[in-house]
Design a protein around this motif. Structure first.
Motif, PDB file in Angstrom:
ATOM      1  N   TYR A 225     -40.557  31.926 -13.462  1.00  0.00           N
ATOM      2  CA  TYR A 225     -39.838  33.046 -13.856  1.00  0.00           C
ATOM      3  C   TYR A 225     -40.993  34.112 -14.209  1.00  0.00           C
ATOM      4  N   ASN A 226     -42.034  33.553 -14.466  1.00  0.00           N
ATOM      5  CA  ASN A 226     -43.054  34.523 -15.003  1.00  0.00           C
ATOM      6  C   ASN A 226     -44.144  34.692 -13.810  1.00  0.00           C
ATOM      7  N   PHE A 227     -44.258  33.675 -13.172  1.00  0.00           N
ATOM      8  CA  PHE A 227     -45.669  33.935 -12.239  1.00  0.00           C
ATOM      9  C   PHE A 227     -45.210  33.965 -10.693  1.00  0.00           C
ATOM     10  N   GLY A 228     -44.087  33.730 -10.420  1.00  0.00           N
ATOM     11  CA  GLY A 228     -43.522  33.548  -9.060  1.00  0.00           C
ATOM     12  C   GLY A 228     -43.383  32.253  -8.647  1.00  0.00           C
ATOM     13  N   PRO A 229     -42.935  32.004  -7.146  1.00  0.00           N
ATOM     14  CA  PRO A 229     -42.868  30.893  -6.620  1.00  0.00           C
ATOM     15  C   PRO A 229     -43.914  29.846  -6.828  1.00  0.00           C
ATOM     16  N   TYR A 230     -43.712  28.607  -7.238  1.00  0.00           N
ATOM     17  CA  TYR A 230     -44.983  27.311  -7.517  1.00  0.00           C
ATOM     18  C   TYR A 230     -45.501  27.211  -6.142  1.00  0.00           C
ATOM     19  N   PRO A 231     -46.826  27.136  -6.222  1.00  0.00           N
ATOM     20  CA  PRO A 231     -47.305  27.190  -4.699  1.00  0.00           C
ATOM     21  C   PRO A 231     -47.518  26.066  -4.248  1.00  0.00           C
ATOM     22  N   PHE A 232     -47.059  24.729  -4.822  1.00  0.00           N
ATOM     23  CA  PHE A 232     -47.410  23.362  -4.066  1.00  0.00           C
ATOM     24  C   PHE A 232     -46.168  22.789  -3.861  1.00  0.00           C
ATOM     25  N   SER A 233     -46.272  21.740  -2.969  1.00  0.00           N
ATOM     26  CA  SER A 233     -45.214  20.855  -2.834  1.00  0.00           C
ATOM     27  C   SER A 233     -44.446  19.531  -3.676  1.00  0.00           C
ATOM     28  N   SER A 234     -45.447  19.487  -4.777  1.00  0.00           N
ATOM     29  CA  SER A 234     -44.868  18.461  -5.665  1.00  0.00           C
ATOM     30  C   SER A 234     -45.583  18.870  -7.021  1.00  0.00           C
ATOM     31  N   THR A 235     -45.114  18.278  -8.153  1.00  0.00           N
ATOM     32  CA  THR A 235     -45.500  18.530  -9.354  1.00  0.00           C
ATOM     33  C   THR A 235     -45.545  17.348 -10.098  1.00  0.00           C
ATOM     34  N   GLY A 236     -46.145  17.450 -11.323  1.00  0.00           N
ATOM     35  CA  GLY A 236     -46.259  16.115 -12.435  1.00  0.00           C
ATOM     36  C   GLY A 236     -47.225  16.019 -13.273  1.00  0.00           C
ATOM     37  N   ALA A 237     -47.934  15.029 -13.558  1.00  0.00           N
ATOM     38  CA  ALA A 237     -48.816  14.867 -14.677  1.00  0.00           C
ATOM     39  C   ALA A 237     -49.351  13.662 -14.741  1.00  0.00           C
ATOM     40  N   ILE A 238     -50.473  13.475 -15.003  1.00  0.00           N
ATOM     41  CA  ILE A 238     -51.173  11.922 -15.283  1.00  0.00           C
ATOM     42  C   ILE A 238     -51.773  12.042 -16.676  1.00  0.00           C
ATOM     43  N   VAL A 239     -51.025  10.981 -17.457  1.00  0.00           N
ATOM     44  CA  VAL A 239     -51.512  10.890 -18.843  1.00  0.00           C
ATOM     45  C   VAL A 239     -52.346   9.644 -18.904  1.00  0.00           C
ATOM     46  N   ALA A 240     -53.574   9.995 -19.066  1.00  0.00           N
ATOM     47  CA  ALA A 240     -54.400   8.768 -19.367  1.00  0.00           C
ATOM     48  C   ALA A 240     -54.488   8.461 -20.895  1.00  0.00           C
ATOM     49  N   ARG A 241     -54.995   7.191 -21.286  1.00  0.00           N
ATOM     50  CA  ARG A 241     -55.119   7.114 -22.505  1.00  0.00           C
ATOM     51  C   ARG A 241     -56.364   7.698 -23.102  1.00  0.00           C
ATOM     52  N   PRO A 242     -56.100   7.958 -24.329  1.00  0.00           N
ATOM     53  CA  PRO A 242     -57.095   8.935 -24.908  1.00  0.00           C
ATOM     54  C   PRO A 242     -58.555   8.510 -24.867  1.00  0.00           C
TER      55      PRO A 242
ATOM     56  N   PHE B 219     -46.620  44.936 -15.668  1.00  0.00           N
ATOM     57  CA  PHE B 219     -47.798  43.980 -16.020  1.00  0.00           C
ATOM     58  C   PHE B 219     -47.205  42.608 -15.113  1.00  0.00           C
ATOM     59  N   TYR B 220     -45.864  42.460 -15.110  1.00  0.00           N
ATOM     60  CA  TYR B 220     -45.329  41.231 -14.469  1.00  0.00           C
ATOM     61  C   TYR B 220     -45.569  41.245 -12.897  1.00  0.00           C
ATOM     62  N   ALA B 221     -45.401  42.647 -12.553  1.00  0.00           N
ATOM     63  CA  ALA B 221     -45.633  42.916 -10.960  1.00  0.00           C
ATOM     64  C   ALA B 221     -46.924  42.535 -10.836  1.00  0.00           C
ATOM     65  N   ILE B 222     -47.949  42.935 -11.871  1.00  0.00           N
ATOM     66  CA  ILE B 222     -49.343  42.425 -11.464  1.00  0.00           C
ATOM     67  C   ILE B 222     -49.587  41.014 -11.225  1.00  0.00           C
ATOM     68  N   VAL B 223     -48.867  40.408 -12.207  1.00  0.00           N
ATOM     69  CA  VAL B 223     -49.300  38.967 -12.292  1.00  0.00           C
ATOM     70  C   VAL B 223     -48.632  38.180 -11.145  1.00  0.00           C
ATOM     71  N   GLN B 224     -47.495  38.428 -10.827  1.00  0.00           N
ATOM     72  CA  GLN B 224     -46.836  37.907  -9.809  1.00  0.00           C
ATOM     73  C   GLN B 224     -47.248  38.271  -8.447  1.00  0.00           C
ATOM     74  N   GLY B 225     -47.443  39.549  -8.251  1.00  0.00           N
ATOM     75  CA  GLY B 225     -48.189  40.336  -6.980  1.00  0.00           C
ATOM     76  C   GLY B 225     -49.669  39.535  -6.775  1.00  0.00           C
ATOM     77  N   TRP B 226     -50.271  39.453  -7.835  1.00  0.00           N
ATOM     78  CA  TRP B 226     -51.823  38.746  -7.745  1.00  0.00           C
ATOM     79  C   TRP B 226     -51.532  37.232  -7.172  1.00  0.00           C
ATOM     80  N   ALA B 227     -50.787  36.688  -7.638  1.00  0.00           N
ATOM     81  CA  ALA B 227     -50.539  35.123  -7.313  1.00  0.00           C
ATOM     82  C   ALA B 227     -50.168  35.344  -5.877  1.00  0.00           C
ATOM     83  N   ALA B 228     -48.981  36.169  -5.498  1.00  0.00           N
ATOM     84  CA  ALA B 228     -48.673  36.022  -4.220  1.00  0.00           C
ATOM     85  C   ALA B 228     -49.550  36.644  -3.004  1.00  0.00           C
ATOM     86  N   ASP B 229     -50.282  37.442  -3.429  1.00  0.00           N
ATOM     87  CA  ASP B 229     -51.212  37.989  -2.537  1.00  0.00           C
ATOM     88  C   ASP B 229     -52.441  37.272  -1.904  1.00  0.00           C
ATOM     89  N   HIS B 230     -52.956  36.531  -3.145  1.00  0.00           N
ATOM     90  CA  HIS B 230     -53.903  35.400  -2.786  1.00  0.00           C
ATOM     91  C   HIS B 230     -53.657  34.185  -2.814  1.00  0.00           C
TER      92      HIS B 230
END
Ligand code: TRP
Ligand code: ZN
Length: 494
Positions: free
Chosen positions: A301-318, A443-454
Motif C-alpha cells: 500500500y505504501n511502496f507499491g508492488p512487492y518486487p520478488f516472487s516469495s517472502t518470509g523470514a529466517i529467525v536464528a537463535r540469538p 510524497f507517495y508518488a515519489i516513494v512508489q515511483g522511485w521503487a517502480a522506475d528503478h
C-alpha cells in the motif's frame, strides 16, 4: 491511516514492473569469437589467434568505500552454487558455476574470494590458469574473451569459510557454530563462501543447492524447488529468478522449523511465504510471522508492488549474529523480531534489494527509506506521527544517537561509518523534509515511483535527487540537498 481493501496508496497509477528476467539460455559463444577472428584475419590484422589484444579486468569497481570489492570487465548474469557443508567439521566444498558477459576484451579477470582453497577453474569448459592475491582470485582463460561474449566459468573450492570483521567492527561472512552456520554478506561477507563479483552494482539470478547431513535444514533466498535425501544427506535447492546483489544472498544451516504458506491478494497475486525458525524462538517468532500478510499488505500500500516472487523470514537463535539483515526474500533476524524491525527489513526488499545502491556511498538510500518505513508504520498504527519522530530526533536525537550530526547522510566519513545513525536516522529525516515540502500525495508518488522506475536496478543519490525534482517540478529542493543531504553539522531549525 486506516487501510481499506488491498489498494496501493497511490497518487497516480503505477506502471507495471518489468517481468523478471528468466535465467538466460546462452548462445554458443565460441561462434562469436571465431567470427571475430575471421573478420580480423580478413582485415590482415595479425593479433588474432595467440596474440594478446584484451587487457585484464580491474580488481575493483572503484567503490569509494570498498575499492577492492567487485571487479571490472565483466557482468555476472547467473550464479549456480552447489555446496556441501557439515557443521561437525565446519568444512564447505563448493562448485560455483558463473555465467557472465565480458564488457571489454579480456585477457584476465578477477573474482572476489576470501580464504578457501581453490582446486580448479574452467572457462567455457577448459582449464584456466589462476592465481590468488588477497581477496582477488585472478583467472586467465586459455582463450581471451571478447567484449560482449557470454561465458561460463566454474570454480571448484573447499575449506573452512571465514568470519569477516567489518571496518565498523561487526561480524559477517560465515558465522559458524557446532550446530550450524549462517552466511551474512553486508557489505563484503559473501566472498567468504562463494567466488563472485561481490559489489552491489552487479546483480544476478541465483540457484543455490546445499547438501547437509540428514536432519539439518538449509534455507537460502528465493523458492525451494527441490529437496531430496540419499546416503543420509539432504540436498535443498533454492532458486532466485530476480536480480540479487550478492550482499543480500544468505544461507542458514541448522536445526530450523521450515514452513511454507502463502500470502494472497498481493499485486502479483498469491506468493509463497517461507519461514525458518530456530526451535528456541518458536513462540514469540511465530506470533510475529503470523502477521506477514498484514505487513505485506501495508508495505505494498505504501511502496507499491512487492518486487520478488516469495517472502518470509529466517529467525536464528540469538547471538549467532547481533544484527538483522535484509537478505533477499527473507530477512535474517537474530531472535524473534519486533514489529518495527520486521517492517524495516521488509521495506529493504524495495529499497536496497530491488532498487540497489550503485556504490556503498549510497547506503542512506537503503537505510533512510527502511528507517522512514518504521516511522510510517508507527504513524499508521496509533504511534507517534512521522513529524513527531522527526521533531524528537531534531531536539534530543543525540541522547540516543550521539553521532547523529557527525556527517551528512550522502557522505559517510569512511567505510567504518556506513551503518551509523546519520545514514539511518538523518537519512529518514531527508525523506521527511521532502514530504513536508511536497505533501503526502506527491510524497507517495515519489516513494512508489522511485521503487517502480528503478525496480530490479541500481541507483545513486544523484538519480534520487533528479527523480524527486522531476516528480515535483514546481518545488525547490536546493536547501534540503545542501543542508540535510550533503551539509556538515546540524541543519538550522526547520
Ligand atoms: N542493513 C542492516 C539493517 O539495517 C544492518 C547492517 C548489517 C549493516 N550489516 C551492515 C549496515 C553492514 C551497513 C553495513 O537491517
Ligand atoms: Zn536497514
Amino acid at each position: 491511516m486506516f487501510l481499506t481493501g488491498r489498494t496501493v496508496r497511490a497518487a497516480r497509477a503505477l506502471p507495471a514492473g518489468p517481468t523478471p528476467p528468466a535465467v538466460r539460455t546462452l548462445p554458443a559463444t565460441r561462434t562469436f569469437r571465431a567470427v571475430g577472428c575471421a573478420v580480423l584475419a580478413a582485415l590482415a590484422l595479425a593479433a588474432c589467434g595467440g596474440g594478446v589484444q584484451g587487457t585484464p579486468g580491474g580488481s575493483g569497481v572503484r567503490d569509494p568505500y570498498f575499492p577492492k570489492a567487485g571487479n571490472d570487465g565483466y557482468d555476472v548474469t547467473h550464479y549456480a552454487l552447489d555446496l556441501a557443508y557439515d557443521p561437525a567439521d565446519r568444512h564447505l566444498t563448493g562448485t560455483a558455476e558463473i555465467t557472465a558477459r565480458a564488457v571489454q576484451d579480456l585477457s584476465a579477470f578477477d573474482l572476489d574470494l576470501k580464504g578457501m582453497d581453490v582446486e580448479r577453474v574452467t572457462v567455457e569448459g577448459e582449464r584456466a590458469r589462476w592465481s590468488r592475491s588477497g581477496q582477488e582470485l585472478v583467472v586467465r582463460p586459455g582463450d581471451e574473451l571478447d567484449r560482449g561474449e557470454t561465458f561460463r566459468l566454474t570454480v571448484r573450492y573447499s575449506g573452512t569459510p571465514q568470519t569477516i570483521t567489518d571496518p565498523d567492527g561487526s561480524e559477517e561472512g560465515w558465522l559458524a557454530g557446532d550446530d550450524g552456520a549462517l552466511a551474512l554478506g553486508e557489505p563484503t561477507g559473501s566472498m567468504a563462501w562463494f567466488p563472485g563479483n561481490h559489489h552491489p552494482s552487479d546483480k544476478a539470478s541465483y540457484d543455490i543447492a546445499v547438501t547437509v547431513p540428514e536432519g539439518l535444514q538449509a534455507v537460502s533466498n528465493g523458492e525451494l524447488t527441490n529437496r531430496t535425501t540419499s546416503d543420509r544427506r539432504t540436498t535443498f535447492r533454492w532458486h532466485t529468478a530476480e536480480p540479487m546483489a550478492s550482499y543480500v544472498a544468505t544461507l542458514a544451516i541448522g536445526d530450523y522449523d521450515i514452513r511454507r504458506s502463502t500470502v494472497t491478494g498481493t499485486a502479483a497475486g498469491e506468493l509463497p511465504v517461507y519461514t525458518a525458525v530456530a526451535p528456541s524462538q518458536d513462540g514469540p517468532a511465530r506470533a510475529v510471522l503470523a502477521r506477514i500478510p498484514e505487513f505485506m499488505e501495508w508495505a505494498e500500500y505504501n511502496f507499491g508492488p512487492y518486487p520478488f516472487s516469495s517472502t518470509g523470514a529466517i529467525v536464528a537463535r540469538p547471538n549467532v549474529s547481533d544484527y538483522a539483515l535484509e537478505t533477499q526474500n527473507r530477512p535474517v533476524f537474530p531472535g524473534a523480531p519486533g514489529t518495527e524491525l520486521f517492517v524495516h527489513e521488509l521495506a529493504h526488499q524495495w529499497f536496497g534489494n530491488s532498487v540497489t545502491p550503485k556504490s556503498w556511498r549510497d547506503m542512506w538510500l537503503n537505510e533512510g527509506f527502511a528507517t522512514y518505513a518504521e516511522w510510517l508504520w508507527r504513524e499508521d498504527h496509533d504511534g507517534d506521527s512521522a513529524q513527531e519522530t522527526f521533531d524528537a530526533l531534531y531536539d534530543h536525537g543525540e541522547d540516543e544517537h550521539k553521532d547523529l550530526w557527525s556527517f551528512p547522510p550522502a557522505k559517510p566519513t569512511s567505510a567504518a561509518h556506513i551503518s551509523d545513525s546519520p545514514v539511518y536516522q538523518r537519512g529518514a529525516m531527508v525523506l521527511h523534509k521532502i514530504r513536508q515540502t511536497v505533501g503526502d500525495d506527491t510524497f507517495y508518488a515519489i516513494v512508489q515511483g522511485w521503487a517502480a522506475d528503478h525496480r530490479h536496478g541500481n541507483a545513486d543519490t544523484d538519480d534520487f535527487t533528479a527523480y524527486v525534482e522531476e516528480t515535483a517540478p514546481g518545488e525547490d529542493f536546493t536547501g534540503i540537498w545542501e543542508d540535510w543531504l550533503y551539509g556538515e553539522g546540524k541543519p538550522d531549525r526547520p
